[in-house]
Write a protein that holds these residues in place. Structure first.
Motif, short mmCIF file in Angstrom:
data_model
loop_
_atom_site.label_atom_id
_atom_site.label_comp_id
_atom_site.label_asym_id
_atom_site.label_seq_id
_atom_site.Cartn_x
_atom_site.Cartn_y
_atom_site.Cartn_z
N ARG A 85 0.84 -1.21 0.00
CA ARG A 85 0.00 0.00 0.00
C ARG A 85 0.87 1.25 0.00
N MET A 86 1.96 1.22 0.76
CA MET A 86 2.86 2.37 0.80
C MET A 86 3.49 2.59 -0.58
N ALA A 87 3.88 1.51 -1.23
CA ALA A 87 4.52 1.61 -2.54
C ALA A 87 3.56 2.21 -3.57
N ALA A 88 2.27 1.94 -3.40
CA ALA A 88 1.28 2.44 -4.36
C ALA A 88 0.97 3.92 -4.18
N THR A 89 1.31 4.48 -3.01
CA THR A 89 0.94 5.87 -2.73
C THR A 89 2.14 6.78 -2.48
N HIS A 90 3.36 6.26 -2.63
CA HIS A 90 4.56 7.06 -2.42
C HIS A 90 5.53 6.89 -3.57
N ARG A 91 6.32 7.92 -3.82
CA ARG A 91 7.36 7.84 -4.83
C ARG A 91 8.41 6.82 -4.41
N ARG A 92 9.07 6.23 -5.40
CA ARG A 92 10.16 5.32 -5.12
C ARG A 92 11.26 6.04 -4.34
N ARG A 93 11.81 5.35 -3.38
CA ARG A 93 12.88 5.86 -2.53
C ARG A 93 12.49 7.10 -1.74
N GLN A 94 11.18 7.22 -1.48
CA GLN A 94 10.70 8.35 -0.68
C GLN A 94 9.86 7.87 0.51
N TRP A 95 9.86 6.59 0.75
CA TRP A 95 9.19 6.06 1.94
C TRP A 95 10.15 5.11 2.65
N ILE A 96 10.15 5.21 3.98
CA ILE A 96 11.14 4.51 4.79
C ILE A 96 10.45 3.52 5.74
N VAL A 97 10.99 2.33 5.79
CA VAL A 97 10.60 1.34 6.79
C VAL A 97 11.72 1.30 7.84
N ILE A 98 11.39 1.65 9.07
CA ILE A 98 12.38 1.68 10.15
C ILE A 98 12.24 0.40 10.98
N MET A 99 13.36 -0.27 11.20
CA MET A 99 13.34 -1.56 11.87
C MET A 99 14.37 -1.62 12.99
N ASP A 100 14.04 -2.35 14.03
CA ASP A 100 15.00 -2.73 15.05
C ASP A 100 15.85 -3.87 14.49
N ALA A 101 16.91 -4.23 15.20
CA ALA A 101 17.78 -5.31 14.72
C ALA A 101 17.61 -6.59 15.54
N ASP A 102 18.02 -6.57 16.81
CA ASP A 102 18.05 -7.80 17.60
C ASP A 102 16.65 -8.32 17.91
N THR A 146 17.80 11.36 3.26
CA THR A 146 17.54 12.53 2.43
C THR A 146 18.79 12.93 1.66
N VAL A 147 19.92 12.94 2.34
CA VAL A 147 21.19 13.26 1.69
C VAL A 147 21.52 12.23 0.61
N LYS A 148 21.25 10.98 0.90
CA LYS A 148 21.62 9.90 -0.01
C LYS A 148 20.72 9.81 -1.23
N PHE A 149 19.40 10.03 -1.03
CA PHE A 149 18.44 9.80 -2.12
C PHE A 149 17.72 11.05 -2.59
N GLY A 150 17.90 12.19 -1.92
CA GLY A 150 17.26 13.42 -2.36
C GLY A 150 15.82 13.53 -1.91
N ARG A 151 15.21 14.68 -2.20
CA ARG A 151 13.86 15.01 -1.76
C ARG A 151 13.75 14.87 -0.24
N HIS A 152 12.63 14.31 0.25
CA HIS A 152 12.45 14.19 1.69
C HIS A 152 11.77 12.86 2.01
N PRO A 153 12.51 11.76 1.95
CA PRO A 153 11.90 10.47 2.30
C PRO A 153 11.41 10.48 3.74
N MET A 154 10.22 9.88 3.94
CA MET A 154 9.59 9.90 5.26
C MET A 154 9.34 8.49 5.76
N PRO A 155 9.53 8.26 7.06
CA PRO A 155 9.20 6.95 7.62
C PRO A 155 7.70 6.73 7.63
N VAL A 156 7.28 5.57 7.17
CA VAL A 156 5.85 5.26 7.13
C VAL A 156 5.52 3.97 7.87
N MET A 157 6.56 3.17 8.21
CA MET A 157 6.35 1.91 8.91
C MET A 157 7.47 1.69 9.92
#
Length: 273
Positions: free
Chosen positions: A90-107, A210-221
């Motif tokens: 759903r996020m991919a359908a409503t956001h530009r490529r490389r402009q939506w971020i999925v933030i994840m924990d590791a351990d 933002t520095v790496k991919f330009g524009r203003h990618p935003m976390p959505v998940m």
């Protein structure tokens, strides 16, 4: 005019065809995970506080045994990742490529540390920082079921993956090597420099991407194994703070996703009621 109509028709047909395509199945071999062999390497030379339990005296705790051997655990994690992948589409359908971020924990979200936890259970010692560092530097952790598939699919859909972990930042190079080894895709990874509060590092991830991919990618998940790995946001999607045990958990299952972890967590601070 004709060109504009043709372009509109082509775009509509492409969108319809894309939406009509069935979602690729989320396949993970839980039996391979549950029956895996975990050889214990010898203690490294000079390691005075090794992660290995060289003289076991106790049984593995029920929680650790469950996460290592229960089909229920594996299916719960893969189900969580499958549901999160549906949300990512759903996020991919409503956001530009490389402009939506999925933030994840590791351990215990993407990195499986149950072999370490089993060793500590069997020796009955409280976990020391030196033992944890010994484990991290061994770099033999496996992937949490479903994690690698999920991150790779998010990448293919045009999403960005940011790993924000409470591992110490000095171990970032080791952590990144483990992530690559287990097949977890990431565009950004950062550990902690002294605080477990992740809000500042979430903001840092946005700035770096933002520095790496330009524009203003935003976390959505957000995905994690504790509620403190998830963000409370305002109605515009701006990060306010991390979730706590006192919150209602709104958004979990929609754009916030939890992985099971019965071994440890901030929930242990809650009084028994």
């Amino acid at each position: 005019m004709r060109f504009a109509l043709f372009s509109l028709l082509a775009a509509t047909l492409w969108s319809t065809a894309t939406c009509a395509q069935p979602a690729s199945p989320f396949i993970y071999d839980c039996q391979a995970y549950l029956t895996r062999a975990d050889p214990i390497p010898p203690v490294a030379a000079g390691d005075t506080d090794p992660w290995q339990c060289t003289a076991p005296t106790l049984k593995t705790s029920t929680a650790t045994h469950w996460q290592r051997t229960a089909l229920e655990y594996c299916r719960l994690t893969t189900s969580a990742y499958d549901t999160a992948l549906t949300a990512a589409r759903r996020m991919a359908a409503t956001h530009r490529r490389r402009q939506w971020i999925v933030i994840m924990d590791a351990d215990e979200t993407v990195i499986d540390n149950t072999l370490f936890e089993r060793a500590r259970d069997q020796c009955g010692d409280p976990v020391h920082d030196a033992q944890w560092e010994s484990w991290v530097h061994a770099a033999i952790a496996r992937d949490v079921p479903g994690a690698a598939i999920f991150t790779q699919q998010v990448h293919r859909m045009g999403g960005l993956v940011a790993l924000v972990t409470n591992r110490v930042a000095a171990d970032d190079t080791i952590t990144r090597g483990v992530l690559k080894n287990i097949g977890v895709w990431f565009d950004y990874e950062i550990g902690s420099s002294g605080t477990y509060d992740k809000t500042t590092r979430w903001q840092g991830a946005m700035t770096a991407l933002t520095v790496k991919f330009g524009r203003h990618p935003m976390p959505v998940m957000w995905l994690g194994d504790q509620v403190t790995d998830l963000a409370i946001t305002d109605r515009h999607g701006r990060i306010l703070r991390a979730m706590s045990q006192k919150d209602s958990g709104d958004g979990i299952g929609r754009n916030l996703f939890l992985l099971p972890n019965a071994m440890y967590g901030n929930w242990t601070d809650n009084p028994d009621r």
